[in-house]
Design a protein around this motif. Structure first.
Motif, mmCIF file in Angstrom:
data_model
loop_
_atom_site.group_PDB
_atom_site.id
_atom_site.type_symbol
_atom_site.label_atom_id
_atom_site.label_comp_id
_atom_site.label_asym_id
_atom_site.label_seq_id
_atom_site.Cartn_x
_atom_site.Cartn_y
_atom_site.Cartn_z
ATOM 1 N N SER A 1 41.042 -60.409 17.204
ATOM 2 C CA SER A 1 41.921 -59.419 16.583
ATOM 3 C C SER A 1 42.266 -58.357 17.626
ATOM 4 C CB SER A 1 41.194 -58.791 15.388
ATOM 5 O OG SER A 1 41.756 -57.560 15.078
ATOM 6 N N VAL A 2 43.572 -58.149 17.863
ATOM 7 C CA VAL A 2 44.018 -57.156 18.853
ATOM 8 C C VAL A 2 44.969 -56.182 18.156
ATOM 9 C CG1 VAL A 2 45.103 -56.785 21.102
ATOM 10 C CG2 VAL A 2 43.887 -58.922 20.656
ATOM 11 N N PHE A 3 44.677 -54.888 18.288
ATOM 12 C CA PHE A 3 45.519 -53.869 17.652
ATOM 13 C C PHE A 3 46.046 -52.923 18.736
ATOM 14 C CE2 PHE A 3 46.179 -49.694 15.780
ATOM 15 C CZ PHE A 3 46.938 -49.989 14.662
ATOM 16 N N PHE A 4 47.375 -52.743 18.777
ATOM 17 C CA PHE A 4 47.992 -51.759 19.680
ATOM 18 C C PHE A 4 48.519 -50.630 18.800
ATOM 19 C CE2 PHE A 4 48.255 -55.612 22.144
ATOM 20 C CZ PHE A 4 48.163 -55.210 23.457
ATOM 21 N N GLY A 5 48.154 -49.392 19.078
ATOM 22 C CA GLY A 5 48.647 -48.328 18.210
ATOM 23 C C GLY A 5 48.573 -46.958 18.839
ATOM 24 N N ALA A 6 49.130 -45.981 18.106
ATOM 25 C CA ALA A 6 49.086 -44.569 18.515
ATOM 26 C C ALA A 6 49.024 -43.723 17.258
ATOM 27 C CB ALA A 6 50.331 -44.233 19.330
ATOM 28 N N ASN A 7 48.552 -42.498 17.397
ATOM 29 C CA ASN A 7 48.473 -41.614 16.226
ATOM 30 C C ASN A 7 49.872 -41.221 15.772
ATOM 31 O OD1 ASN A 7 45.698 -41.247 15.546
ATOM 32 N ND2 ASN A 7 45.460 -40.243 17.533
ATOM 33 N N ARG A 8 50.151 -41.414 14.510
ATOM 34 C CA ARG A 8 51.488 -41.149 13.961
ATOM 35 C C ARG A 8 51.366 -40.464 12.603
ATOM 36 N NH1 ARG A 8 53.020 -41.929 18.115
ATOM 37 N NH2 ARG A 8 54.427 -43.457 19.048
ATOM 38 N N VAL A 9 52.387 -39.647 12.325
ATOM 39 C CA VAL A 9 52.518 -39.102 10.975
ATOM 40 C C VAL A 9 53.830 -39.663 10.428
ATOM 41 C CG1 VAL A 9 52.686 -37.014 9.552
ATOM 42 C CG2 VAL A 9 51.323 -36.980 11.650
ATOM 43 N N LEU A 10 53.735 -40.455 9.371
ATOM 44 C CA LEU A 10 54.949 -41.085 8.822
ATOM 45 C C LEU A 10 55.670 -40.125 7.876
ATOM 46 C CD1 LEU A 10 53.917 -44.760 8.060
ATOM 47 C CD2 LEU A 10 54.762 -43.783 10.172
ATOM 48 N N HIS B 1 50.743 -52.233 15.865
ATOM 49 C CA HIS B 1 50.887 -53.678 15.656
ATOM 50 C C HIS B 1 49.521 -54.349 15.749
ATOM 51 C CE1 HIS B 1 55.381 -54.046 16.237
ATOM 52 N NE2 HIS B 1 55.149 -52.775 16.498
ATOM 53 N N SER B 2 49.275 -55.272 14.817
ATOM 54 C CA SER B 2 48.014 -55.998 14.839
ATOM 55 C C SER B 2 48.290 -57.492 14.997
ATOM 56 C CB SER B 2 47.276 -55.720 13.535
ATOM 57 O OG SER B 2 46.327 -56.709 13.293
ATOM 58 N N PHE B 3 47.485 -58.155 15.809
ATOM 59 C CA PHE B 3 47.648 -59.599 16.034
ATOM 60 C C PHE B 3 46.313 -60.307 15.809
ATOM 61 C CE2 PHE B 3 50.467 -57.264 18.851
ATOM 62 C CZ PHE B 3 51.710 -57.829 18.588
ATOM 63 N N LEU B 4 46.390 -61.474 15.210
ATOM 64 C CA LEU B 4 45.201 -62.322 15.072
ATOM 65 C C LEU B 4 45.508 -63.616 15.808
ATOM 66 C CD1 LEU B 4 42.430 -62.269 13.560
ATOM 67 C CD2 LEU B 4 43.507 -63.676 11.821
ATOM 68 N N ILE B 5 44.781 -63.874 16.902
ATOM 69 C CA ILE B 5 45.100 -65.042 17.731
ATOM 70 C C ILE B 5 43.864 -65.909 17.956
ATOM 71 C CG2 ILE B 5 47.012 -63.926 18.964
ATOM 72 C CD1 ILE B 5 45.074 -63.450 21.296
ATOM 73 N N ASP B 6 44.134 -67.165 18.317
ATOM 74 C CA ASP B 6 43.026 -68.055 18.683
ATOM 75 C C ASP B 6 42.431 -67.550 19.996
ATOM 76 O OD1 ASP B 6 42.081 -71.183 18.190
ATOM 77 O OD2 ASP B 6 41.958 -70.509 20.284
ATOM 78 N N PRO B 7 41.100 -67.372 20.060
ATOM 79 C CA PRO B 7 40.527 -66.759 21.264
ATOM 80 C C PRO B 7 40.693 -67.602 22.530
ATOM 81 C CG PRO B 7 38.780 -67.477 19.752
ATOM 82 C CD PRO B 7 40.082 -67.660 19.041
ATOM 83 N N ARG B 8 40.850 -68.905 22.372
ATOM 84 C CA ARG B 8 40.983 -69.770 23.563
ATOM 85 C C ARG B 8 42.457 -69.952 23.932
ATOM 86 N NH1 ARG B 8 36.494 -69.867 26.238
ATOM 87 N NH2 ARG B 8 34.706 -70.068 24.889
ATOM 88 N N SER B 9 43.236 -70.535 22.972
ATOM 89 C CA SER B 9 44.624 -70.892 23.288
ATOM 90 C C SER B 9 45.583 -69.716 23.164
ATOM 91 C CB SER B 9 45.070 -72.014 22.361
ATOM 92 O OG SER B 9 45.094 -71.541 21.018
ATOM 93 N N GLY B 10 45.206 -68.704 22.424
ATOM 94 C CA GLY B 10 46.102 -67.557 22.215
ATOM 95 C C GLY B 10 47.152 -67.815 21.139
ATOM 96 N N THR B 11 47.041 -68.926 20.411
ATOM 97 C CA THR B 11 48.000 -69.230 19.333
ATOM 98 C C THR B 11 47.964 -68.124 18.287
ATOM 99 O OG1 THR B 11 47.441 -71.535 19.675
ATOM 100 C CG2 THR B 11 48.678 -71.017 17.658
ATOM 101 N N LEU B 12 49.155 -67.635 17.947
ATOM 102 C CA LEU B 12 49.227 -66.522 16.996
ATOM 103 C C LEU B 12 49.039 -67.021 15.571
ATOM 104 C CD1 LEU B 12 49.910 -63.436 16.796
ATOM 105 C CD2 LEU B 12 52.256 -64.130 16.327
ATOM 106 N N HIS B 13 48.074 -66.434 14.849
ATOM 107 C CA HIS B 13 47.832 -66.807 13.454
ATOM 108 C C HIS B 13 48.449 -65.796 12.495
ATOM 109 C CE1 HIS B 13 45.292 -70.100 14.456
ATOM 110 N NE2 HIS B 13 44.373 -69.364 15.040
#
Lengths: 108, 526
Positions: B90-99, B109-121
């Motif tokens: 699980s990889v999350f890229f983010g910054a503090n925001r007020v919506l 943005h959050s991504f869930l990928i296969d740890p070996r192949s990097g295939t996006l789930h």
């Protein structure tokens, strides 16, 4: 000098007589709201007198760590102690001391 | 009455009243606390994952560089890398925001990928808190932890409540020490026969005296954990930092001193991970990068505790040069009495410092403390059984004492069922409330039945509920015992075995109680 001591003694006795009119109520007040206020005041004032230590945070962390113990202690003392005027004196003195520490520490 | 006798009388009153006033909540916190000692095991039991690979063993550096290209630059301030659902990365890229809606926090943005192949789930956009909360396999364990930590009361109020309960428990334990004149002799008390007041007192004394040091330790550490952030930090910030909580937190936690927003290429994460694993002597459990893509970027690596240590380790590296900076302490930047005490609180409260052994001991002592609360309440009510108000309390105690474990087991069933539909986060807490209401209703409708009979029904139901739970898990797609052995899913075997053993204990106990009653009934007829 002896007169002063005698006057203090008389005042202390009249204070005790006044407290003894409703001993149960006073014990509840001392062990309840007064104990909570005292423990919060202790937590707020101790950062000004405790040494910061090598890590520079002892004075900030230790009062927070010991807050539950202080609170429990301030609840149990009025229950264990027999003399109400002693409890009143100790708690009154501590309140003044803690407030002074906050005021002096806040300005310096 | 002399001063000492009067003091003892007042202490006995404080001991009884302090626990009685909030006995139900204290019981909820103690029982759930005993269960959540195994929260990680419950999560893995819930998930029943097959796979032995650590998600962070793969080419993490390659994956992060690739994903960073897909994320807007202004949302790359923090990168959080953890093991995600099903052993994926699980990889999350983010910054503090007020919506515009007024919501604030770490957004990205959050991504869930296969740890070996990097295939996006899976890919999501949202607040980090919402994304990490959306883990169905955590629904049951998080629900139990939340019930223990804040009684499901949102915000600081829940923490204040459990903090107050901690202090009350501490007062009850300390006054317990003061009123027991023969504490060593009480360690070897045997229960006197019959259901007399002395029998209840013997039971309470025995359970209470054995768990006394533990009660003091747990209530103290628990009250600290509840009050530290909810009350301690705001009070210290108010007096010592003019109300600036962020500044207070920065001083206590230790901050990154150098600020340099110059864009910079990130060092090889693989080398940093390898160095950190060598230093910690443990695999990496998670990784966070602050100020990604800048010269002042910092990488934080988190590791579980080795068997000889009380706590896990966290290291800081410069993300631009890969240079090791320091070992991060929980509070402060150097060893001190304050930092050591603060660091001891969590392991001493959760008992997670010596693997499964220490947690088993903690769970056993927690169970003894839970029993102390119930036996104390039984004693309190038995002494007041002539008073009609307190007599009704006896039925309330029976309903709560048996109802809570029954509701937790019932909630576990609903969790397993809704886990199939991928929606346990919504249903688990609601199921608990519905089951609690049902049990209260049953308690009310059966008020004419004797306490002994209703206790037997509750005990039998709990036994059957626990016995069937592992088989229900198997039928709802859970890991089989053969697969658990194959994939080293020891947690599944541990929880299943515990359920079966406890189920047998409760079922046999209910059956024995029924047999004894039948015997005495036959005797009276004869």
């Amino acid at each position: 000098m002896l007169d002063l001591v005698r006057q203090a003694e008389i005042k202390s006795r009249s204070f005790e007589t006044w407290l003894q009119k409703r001993p149960k109520l006073w014990r509840w007040i001392f062990a309840g709201p007064v104990a909570l206020i005292l423990s919060i005041l202790a937590m707020a004032s101790l950062p000004f007198v405790l040494p910061a230590g090598r890590g520079g945070i002892n004075h900030l962390v230790l009062p927070v760590v010991f807050f539950p113990v202080l609170w429990a202690g301030f609840v149990i003392f009025p229950v264990v102690s027999h003399r109400l005027n002693r409890i009143g004196g100790v708690y009154g003195g501590l309140t003044v001391l803690f407030i002074l520490m906050i005021v002096i520490g806040g300005f310096t | 009455m002399n001063a000492s006798a009067a003091s003892t009388k007042r202490l006995v009153a404080l001991h009884g009243w302090s626990a009685t006033v909030l006995a139900v909540l204290l019981y909820v916190v103690m029982l759930t606390g005993t269960i959540v000692v195994f929260d990680n095991e419950i999560t893995r039991w819930s998930e029943g994952r097959t796979g032995l690979v650590n998600a962070l063993d793969g080419p993490v550096d390659v994956h992060i560089r690739r994903l960073a290209e897909q994320v807007p630059d202004d949302l790359e301030d923090d990168v959080i890398v953890r093991e995600g659902r099903g052993g994926n990365l699980s990889v999350f890229f983010g910054a503090n925001r007020v919506l515009e809606s007024g919501e604030s926090g770490l957004f990205g943005h959050s991504f869930l990928i296969d740890p070996r192949s990097g295939t996006l789930h899976q890919a999501k956009v949202g607040f980090f808190a919402d994304i990490i909360a959306d883990r169905p396999e955590y629904a049951l364990s998080n629900f139990l932890v939340d019930l223990h930590v804040r009684l499901h009361v949102p915000g600081r109020l829940g923490l204040y409540m459990t903090g107050i309960l901690g202090v009350i428990m501490l007062i009850a334990a300390v006054t317990g020490v003061l009123i027991h004149k023969h504490i060593v002799r009480d360690l070897f008390t045997t229960e006197r026969p019959g259901k007399r007041i002395v029998s209840f007192r013997d039971r309470h004394t025995l359970a209470g005296v054995w768990s006394l040091p533990f009660a003091i330790l747990l209530s103290f550490t628990g009250a600290f954990l509840s009050f530290a952030v909810s009350l301690g930090l705001p009070v210290v910030a108010l007096v010592a930092f003019g109300g600036d909580q962020d500044k207070a937190l920065e001083t206590v936690m230790g901050s990154h001193a150098i600020v340099d927003p110059t864009p910079a290429r990130m060092a090889d994460l693989q080398q940093i991970i390898s160095d950190a694993q060598g230093r910690a002597n443990m695999p990496i459990g998670g990784l966070t990068i602050h100020h990604y893509g800048r010269a002042d970027a910092i990488v934080e690596t988190a590791h579980s505790a080795v068997s000889s240590a009380l706590r896990g380790k966290t290291f800081e590296y410069s993300a631009s040069t890969g240079e090791f900076l320091r070992e991060v302490r929980l509070v402060g930047t150097d060893h001190s009495a304050g930092s050591t005490l603060a660091e001891l609180m969590t392991p001493l409260h959760f008992g997670n410092f010596a693997g499964l052994t220490s947690r088993l001991v903690w769970a056993a002592l927690g169970a003894a403390m839970t029993y102390t609360i119930i036996s104390g309440m039984q004693l309190w009510l038995r002494r007041r059984q002539d008073d009609p108000i307190w007599r009704a309390g006896d039925r309330v105690l029976t309903t709560v004492a048996w109802g809570l474990p029954l509701a937790i087991v019932g909630t576990a069933y609903v969790f397993l069922l809704t886990y199939l539909a991928d929606d346990p986060i919504y249903w688990t807490p609601r199921a608990f409330v519905v089951i609690c209401v049902l049990i209260i209703l049953i308690g009310f409708l059966t008020r004419k039945l004797s306490n002994q009979i209703i206790s037997r029904y509750y005990c039998g139901s709990l036994g059957i509920g626990l016995l069937v739970l592992p088989f229900f898990r198997l039928q709802t797609g859970g890991l089989s015992w053969g697969e658990a052995v194959l994939w080293r899913g020891h947690d599944v075997l541990l929880i299943d075995t515990f359920c079966i053993l406890m189920g047998i204990v409760f079922a046999v106990s209910a059956q024995r109680s029924y047999a004894t009653r039948l015997q005495s009934h036959q005797k009276s007829q004869a």
